[in-house]
Design an enzyme around this catalytic site. Structure first.
Site, PDB file in Angstrom:
ATOM      1  N   GLU A 154       4.081  -0.044   5.119  1.00 21.74           N
ATOM      2  CA  GLU A 154       4.639   0.288   6.933  1.00 21.74           C
ATOM      3  C   GLU A 154       3.656   2.526   6.161  1.00 21.74           C
ATOM      4  OE1 GLU A 154       6.354   0.896  10.812  1.00 21.74           O
ATOM      5  OE2 GLU A 154       6.813  -0.237   9.494  1.00 21.74           O
ATOM      6  N   LYS A 214       5.079  -4.417  13.880  1.00 26.69           N
ATOM      7  CA  LYS A 214       5.904  -5.200  14.578  1.00 26.69           C
ATOM      8  C   LYS A 214       5.351  -7.365  14.444  1.00 26.69           C
ATOM      9  CE  LYS A 214       9.951  -3.435  15.205  1.00 26.69           C
ATOM     10  NZ  LYS A 214       9.329  -2.932  14.016  1.00 26.69           N
ATOM     11  N   PRO A 220       0.992  -0.829  -0.441  1.00 21.81           N
ATOM     12  CA  PRO A 220      -0.735  -0.228   0.134  1.00 21.81           C
ATOM     13  C   PRO A 220       0.648   0.967   0.080  1.00 21.81           C
ATOM     14  CG  PRO A 220       0.054  -0.685   2.706  1.00 21.81           C
ATOM     15  CD  PRO A 220       0.536  -2.155   0.974  1.00 21.81           C
ATOM     16  N   PHE A 221       2.020   0.982  -0.120  1.00 20.95           N
ATOM     17  CA  PHE A 221       2.803   2.361  -0.002  1.00 20.95           C
ATOM     18  C   PHE A 221       4.092   2.509  -0.966  1.00 20.95           C
ATOM     19  CE2 PHE A 221       0.611   2.523   4.004  1.00 20.95           C
ATOM     20  CZ  PHE A 221       0.260   3.517   4.413  1.00 20.95           C
TER      21      PHE A 221
END
Length: 436
Positions: free
Chosen positions: A235, A251, A217-218
């Protein structure tokens, strides 16, 4: 300052390929793509920023002050990155490890050309000095022949090497755990670099390959002159939407499996893993503390705790922490007071950063930093630079780093195996895409 024009596109998947191919002519490129991943906070599906009108490039000294002045002066869209070593501006630390990438420690530019994609609509926002090019650019992009997008046959050249051996990695994890048992820290993110020297890659194709197998997504393609970032990051570091601040630390990592039953079981085991949950919760506490420095009293909240998100390559444990920004706080101050992100440092943050600086061999640079943008209104959105390949085309140096959180319950061999899992996609695309 900007002229705006909207176009409808029938095949947005093809148009995105054509758009990135067309961008090759420019020296400054930022491509951010959410890959249609269903998330709650994105303002667009993808954006392409091109051709610097103004820019700022600096080392860490007073870097955040310089960025704040630049952001407030332009009052426009700016795109760029914060390298991990800006920690030296925030906390007066040092970075003395090996650096063969030689990227600036902070870089932002004000693009002349901006192209946003949302659903099947494409919006061009060009500075007025180039707004007469919108129609011709759209036409040129839209008619790019598909055969120009075919993949060149790869050749095998170069060998991926590690900065430290597996045995050295295990020894350093033991040293970190000794610090934890002494009470110096209770969690640290330890990273290692893999690299290729005297090797040229085709950055656009490597990015396409990396994005195709990750669909994160990034995802980010970032070029400035002869420096490249090819990122499949899952992230988000930090987002500002009005007065709301959103952080989504990761994490906890587990592999995917082609068998649906086994895959669901792996995700469930990750969700219930006490070690992984403790890692995540420690960082959530750190993020809550970081956000409190700029938040209205009592506004810091944990909206999601240890939720499992599934990506093409891995399952991830992600938490969502939010706050309401206190009055009078400049946007850049929110970044300064939370940087570097807790998921890439450890806790307590300053002690962890000092210890990992001693034990790591390579300077992190842009790896575990952040790439993103500011809007004219002062909102922003930044990812965490992980699952990424860095390339200096002047020196023909290729680098990617991976790491993981070390706690008192860590098993060094399992931590090393997790690093290999995280490096799988980068290895695959590099071994398939090295040029003669």
């Amino acid at each position: 300052m900007r002229s705006v024009k909207k176009y409808e596109v029938a095949n947005i998947h093809l148009f995105k390929q054509q758009l990135l191919e067309w961008s090759k002519r420019y020296d400054e490129i930022t491509w951010l793509d959410s890959n249609n991943y269903q998330q709650n906070h994105s303002r667009f599906d993808a954006v392409l920023a091109l051709q610097a009108f103004t820019l700022i490039k600096t080392d860490y000294v007073h870097a955040f002050d310089k960025l704040q002045e630049y952001q407030q002066t332009t009052k426009d869209w700016i795109f760029g990155y914060l390298s991990y070593d800006l920690k030296n501006d925030v906390e007066q630390l040092k970075s003395n490890n090996l650096d063969l990438l030689d990227f600036p420690e902070l870089y932002f530019f004000q693009p002349q050309k901006l192209i946003f994609i949302k659903n099947n609509e494409v919006e061009f926002q060009y500075l007025r000095i180039v707004d007469d090019e919108m129609d011709s650019d759209f036409k040129e992009i839209h008619i790019l022949e598909i055969n120009t997008l075919k993949r060149a046959a790869p050749s095998q050249k170069g060998e991926i090497q590690s900065r430290i051996s597996p045995s050295q990695y295990l020894e350093r994890i033991q040293e970190l755990m000794a610090h934890i048992h002494r009470g110096d820290i209770y969690e640290a993110n330890f990273c290692q670099e893999f690299y290729l020297e005297d090797t040229s890659i085709e950055p656009f194709q490597v990015f396409k390959d990396l994005n195709a197998i990750s669909l994160s997504p990034f995802a980010t393609f970032f070029k400035w002159e002869n420096n490249y970032l090819l990122s499949a990051s899952p992230e988000r570091y930090l987002q500002k939407k009005g007065n709301k601040i959103i952080s989504q630390p990761i994490k906890g990592t587990a592999r995917r499996d082609e068998n649906e039953t086994i895959d669901l079981r792996i995700a469930k085991e990750l969700e219930e893993d006490l070690k992984e949950r403790s890692e995540n919760i420690m960082i959530v506490d750190l993020v809550r503390n970081d956000l409190s420095h700029t938040a209205k009293k009592g506004s810091v909240k944990v909206e999601e705790l240890c939720k499992i998100y599934s990506f093409r390559q891995v399952h991830q444990m992600i938490s969502t922490v939010t706050s309401e920004l206190a009055d009078g706080i400049p946007p850049v101050e929110v970044l300064r007071s939370t940087f570097p992100m807790g998921s890439m440092t450890g806790a307590p943050k300053i002690s962890a950063m000092k210890i990992i600086e001693e034990l790591e061999v390579s300077k992190r640079g842009l790896y575990s930093g952040a790439v993103g943008y500011f809007t004219p209104e002062g909102d922003f959105d930044f990812n965490v630079v992980i699952r990424s390949i860095l390339f200096n085309a002047n020196s023909n140096y290729v680098s990617f780093s991976v790491g993981g959180a070390i706690t008192a319950k860590s098993v060094p061999q399992k931590e090393y195996e997790e690093c290999l899992l995280k490096s799988k996609a980068m290895r695959e695309v590099l071994l398939n895409g090295i040029k003669e």
